[in-house]
Write a protein that holds these residues in place. Structure first.
Motif, short mmCIF file in Angstrom:
data_model
loop_
_atom_site.label_atom_id
_atom_site.label_comp_id
_atom_site.label_asym_id
_atom_site.label_seq_id
_atom_site.Cartn_x
_atom_site.Cartn_y
_atom_site.Cartn_z
N LEU A 157 -19.12 -29.20 15.26
CA LEU A 157 -20.37 -28.45 15.40
C LEU A 157 -21.59 -29.34 15.23
CD1 LEU A 157 -19.31 -25.22 13.55
CD2 LEU A 157 -19.93 -25.41 15.94
N TYR B 188 -16.18 -28.19 9.87
CA TYR B 188 -17.60 -28.02 9.62
C TYR B 188 -17.76 -28.02 8.12
CZ TYR B 188 -22.35 -26.13 9.85
OH TYR B 188 -23.70 -25.94 9.72
N ASP C 92 -16.30 -18.43 5.29
CA ASP C 92 -16.04 -17.34 6.21
C ASP C 92 -17.30 -16.93 6.98
OD1 ASP C 92 -14.10 -15.53 7.26
OD2 ASP C 92 -15.16 -13.92 6.22
N ALA D 219 -19.63 -18.97 8.00
CA ALA D 219 -19.77 -19.91 9.11
C ALA D 219 -18.74 -19.61 10.20
CB ALA D 219 -19.60 -21.34 8.61
N ARG D 220 -17.55 -19.22 9.79
CA ARG D 220 -16.50 -18.91 10.77
C ARG D 220 -16.96 -17.77 11.68
NH1 ARG D 220 -13.25 -15.05 11.76
NH2 ARG D 220 -13.78 -13.94 9.86
N LEU D 221 -17.50 -16.73 11.04
CA LEU D 221 -17.94 -15.55 11.77
C LEU D 221 -18.88 -15.94 12.90
CD1 LEU D 221 -17.73 -12.47 11.48
CD2 LEU D 221 -19.77 -12.53 10.07
N GLN D 222 -19.76 -16.89 12.62
CA GLN D 222 -20.80 -17.23 13.58
C GLN D 222 -20.40 -18.33 14.56
OE1 GLN D 222 -24.46 -17.73 11.50
NE2 GLN D 222 -25.55 -18.48 13.29
N TYR D 223 -19.59 -19.28 14.13
CA TYR D 223 -19.40 -20.48 14.94
C TYR D 223 -17.98 -20.72 15.44
CZ TYR D 223 -24.05 -21.74 13.45
OH TYR D 223 -25.39 -21.75 13.24
N GLU D 224 -17.04 -19.84 15.04
CA GLU D 224 -15.64 -20.07 15.37
C GLU D 224 -15.43 -20.28 16.87
OE1 GLU D 224 -13.33 -16.53 14.73
OE2 GLU D 224 -11.64 -17.72 14.07
N ASN E 35 -14.16 -23.71 18.66
CA ASN E 35 -12.85 -23.77 19.30
C ASN E 35 -12.95 -24.15 20.78
OD1 ASN E 35 -10.71 -23.46 17.49
ND2 ASN E 35 -11.20 -21.28 17.21
N ARG F 176 -6.88 -27.81 15.39
CA ARG F 176 -7.05 -26.96 14.22
C ARG F 176 -8.54 -26.91 13.95
NH1 ARG F 176 -1.96 -27.39 10.77
NH2 ARG F 176 -3.11 -26.35 9.11
N LEU F 177 -9.00 -25.81 13.37
CA LEU F 177 -10.41 -25.68 13.02
C LEU F 177 -10.51 -25.24 11.57
CD1 LEU F 177 -13.44 -25.53 13.76
CD2 LEU F 177 -13.04 -23.16 14.47
N VAL F 178 -11.26 -26.01 10.77
CA VAL F 178 -11.37 -25.68 9.35
C VAL F 178 -12.84 -25.64 8.94
CG1 VAL F 178 -10.70 -26.30 7.01
CG2 VAL F 178 -9.19 -26.86 8.90
N PHE F 179 -13.20 -24.60 8.19
CA PHE F 179 -14.52 -24.52 7.55
C PHE F 179 -14.30 -24.86 6.09
CE2 PHE F 179 -14.77 -21.98 11.32
CZ PHE F 179 -16.00 -22.33 11.84
N THR F 180 -15.03 -25.85 5.60
CA THR F 180 -14.70 -26.40 4.29
C THR F 180 -15.94 -26.86 3.56
OG1 THR F 180 -13.42 -28.12 3.16
CG2 THR F 180 -14.37 -28.69 5.30
#
Lengths: 230, 473
Positions: free
Chosen positions: A11, A35, A44, A46-51, A55, A75-79
């Motif tokens: 991102l 990210y 979560d 950030a996931r909601l907005q950028y997943e 991807n 794989r995609l990880v928000f961390t």
């Protein structure tokens, strides 16, 4: 086939240089889009907005690897902690090495560092598989002398048996980091081993991170073999 | 832990549906269909959030106020508050291990009791946190003035509010631009605080029981009778708002089944013990009457009494750190609370937007930061504290009710790692005690609290009447 984990800050507009895509054509690749968030943001959120966006970008990168003839998944990880994520996913995918990002054109010279407390056999096996039958020259570098360690010459013999063009260098006076940094300008990609956790790495950070900070090109870190877990 | 497919959950006024993702939880990460969420907080991080949020008020703002109302028995008020907090912390732990998601108390109530209760609690909690933040900031202002006074710069109490406003705006900006390593900093601040306090309190306790220093004449334990103990407990309960904040980071905690209960119960026990000892030491130093005249920063004089100017300086510095850490933690919790309701379509989706540059939720932080400054400007410490407590107590009471209902219905998905000991007595007592404490507050606080709840219920009818959340994971 061995697997290499390739973390990409997808991102933040980070891409994968074409030279690296081709270099990794001989191994399986897991593209790990991540990210890194400050602690005040729930991952979560950030996931909601950028997943979706992330991807889609990852799918493009995976496509590049497939076009280059390699196999790849994503794989995609928000961390909130990049290193923890890399370690966890590497463990889960049983990856043999992970990459630290950098820029490179076509790769024709690898710098392989054998200094310090690293698993030399793991590194050599990985290099042999990575290079395959391609025209990529390898420089083996060992700085400092330690008891019972494989010498650069002995290691070079192993690579030559596999048909790889090798130059062996030993820098007895310089510190491992300085010796390595001195060789950086003439090489495209660095391969080094993951060290055992130590007080030094706790205080100053992983050596590989410091090399990556000095290096323009990518760094491949060969992981230590984990003892089998129950 | 498996979850069922999301069903038709209705739409809000803007046509948005709640965002449900089926997830798989492990000790180290949450896996959704197309992404993973790393768990990065350990037990120490959880304890730091709990202790760091709570400690600002109890020790550094309330001793003077509480002693004025209840005499030396104020220690009993703090103990009573701690007991209520513990009765709620146990059920909260159970629900958090059953639903280890960001959102905390709001999440349990919306899933256990339905959308109306969820909306009221979720929005009231965000507003309650705004009140709490304002309260901590005013406390911070008092300590800033006192710190300067210790250093020889006398400004007078007139500047308390301007300083609080300045720093309130500062914290909001800091959080907007992303604070690197803030978690580590918070851990360090809390550790430093605890060690300073332990030193001062240990010395004070030795002195108070007559082992060192001058013997002091004991005064009557409860000069105003038992009722003020309870009403004071209602006031000082603000010092315990924080353990449930740990549940709001449940989604980011490693090994949630173990760490969540330990962090919640542990932080209540740590701060509860500190509060009771502090009040004991403070009332032993001066007697409650004089203590009450010293106002918000009475502890500074307590420190001076026992350890001279070094003691006073140690206390002002800890006071600054503690109120700062509480204010900061509360601003962050507010933005998380707003996110949780916005994700469920109870607020417009834009309220939880984050920006790519800093990765921070700028809209929610702004929605929290603005009203905080307005409330700080009023400068009404006790009112701010009580309204914050009111809105949190409603949440706590309903958490206990949600636990009772979930245990009774025992839905298929309900499988907590931690089970509340003493069920059903503990959650029942927790609910009763939470609601009872509300009854002992000042009428003004009760009216404001009720008005806020009615307003949020009105918002539910207007915006989110068709959203269904009960039992949908």
């Amino acid at each position: 086939m061995s697997r290499v984990l390739l973390p990409v800050a997808v991102l933040e507009n980070e891409g994968v240089p074409l030279g690296l895509v081709h270099l990794l054509g001989t191994v399986d690749v897991t593209v790990l889009g991540y990210y890194e968030l400050p602690e005040q943001t729930p991952p979560d959120q950030a996931r909601l907005q950028y997943e979706e966006r992330a991807n889609a970008a990852l799918a493009d990168i995976v496509e590049e690897f497939r076009d280059a003839g390699g196999d790849a998944d994503q794989r995609l990880v928000f961390t909130a902690d990049r290193q923890k994520t890399v370690d966890r996913v590497a463990e889960e995918t049983d990856a043999r090495a992970y990459a630290l990002s950098g820029v490179t054109g076509p790769v024709d010279r690898l710098l392989v560092a054998l200094s310090g407390d690293v698993e030399v056999d793991e590194i050599l096996d990985f290099v042999i598989e990575l290079v395959g039958d391609r025209e990529i020259a390898v420089t083996l570098l060992r700085a400092g002398v330690s008891e019972g360690a494989t010498s650069a010459e002995a290691a070079a013999g192993e690579l030559e048996d596999a048909g790889i063009g090798v130059t062996a260098k030993t820098a007895e006076s310089a510190t491992p980091l300085h010796a390595l940094v001195g060789e950086l300008p003439t090489h495209d990609v660095v391969v080094m081993g993951e060290r055992a956790p130590s007080l030094q790495s706790f205080l100053f950070g992983e050596v590989s991170e410091r090399v990556a900070a000095e290096s323009v090109g990518p760094v491949l870190v060969v992981r230590r073999r984990r003892s089998k877990r129950a | 832990m498996a979850t069922q497919e999301s069903r038709d959950a209705g739409r809000n006024l803007e046509g948005d549906v709640p965002d449900f993702e089926p997830t798989v939880e492990t000790a180290e990460a949450t896996y959704t269909d197309d992404a993973e969420l790393e768990r990065t907080l350990g037990l120490a991080g959880g304890l730091a959030i709990g202790v760091g949020t709570m400690i600002g008020a109890g020790i550094f703002v309330f001793p003077g106020l509480a002693a004025g109302r209840a005499g030396p028995a104020a220690a009993g008020s703090f103990a009573l508050g701690g007991l209520v907090a513990l009765l709620v912390a146990l059920p909260t732990s159970e629900l958090a291990t059953a639903m280890p998601k960001s959102g905390g108390g709001y999440y349990f109530i919306s899933r256990g009791l339905g959308t109306l209760a969820g909306t009221v609690v979720g929005l009231s909690l965000s507003i309650g946190l705004v009140f709490a933040t304002a309260f901590y900031l005013v406390g911070f202002g008092f300590y800033a003035i006192d710190t300067l006074a210790e250093l020889g710069v006398s400004l007078g109490d007139g500047l308390v509010i301007p300083i609080a406003l300045l720093f309130g705006a500062g914290f909001t900006l800091l959080n907007l631009t992303g604070t690197e390593n803030a978690a580590k900093l918070q851990n360090g601040v809390v550790a430093l605080l605890l060690s300073i306090l332990a030193t001062v309190l240990l010395w004070g306790s030795l002195d108070a029981v007559g082992l060192v220093g001058q013997p002091s004449a004991p005064e009557r334990f409860a000069p105003f009778g038992p009722l003020p103990i309870v009403t004071t407990a209602a006031l000082v309960f603000t010092s315990y708002l924080g353990f449930a904040q740990i549940a709001t980071v449940a989604g980011e905690m490693k090994r949630p089944g173990r760490n969540l209960p330990l962090a919640m119960v542990g932080s209540v026990l740590i701060v509860g013990t500190l509060y009771v000892v502090t009040i004991f030491v403070a009332t032993s130093a001066f007697g409650s009457e004089r203590l009450s005249t010293l106002g918000e920063t009475a502890m500074v004089d307590v420190g001076r009494h026992y350890l001279g100017s070094a003691g006073a300086l140690a206390i002002v510095v800890s006071g600054l750190l503690a109120t700062m850490s509480s204010a900061n933690a509360s601003i962050l919790s507010t933005s998380r609370a707003i996110y949780a309701v916005s994700k469920d379509a109870l607020l417009p989706r834009w309220a939880s937007r984050i920006n790519l540059t800093y990765g921070t939720p700028h809209v929610a932080l702004g929605m929290a930061g603005g009203p905080v400054l307005v409330l700080v400007a009023t400068g009404r410490v006790e009112l701010l504290a009580e309204v914050a407590s009111f809105l949190h107590l409603v949440l706590y009471g309903l958490i206990c009710v949600a636990l009772l209902l979930l245990r009774r219905d025992d839905p298929e998905w309900y499988d907590p790692d931690f089970r509340t000991p003493g069920y059903p007595i503990v959650p029942a007592l927790g609910a009763l005690a939470s609601f009872a404490l509300i009854g002992f507050m000042q009428p003004a606080s009760q009216v404001i609290g009720l008005a806020i709840m009615l307003a949020t219920a009105g918002w539910y009818l207007y915006f989110a009447r068709d959203v269904r959340l009960k039992g949908v994971l």
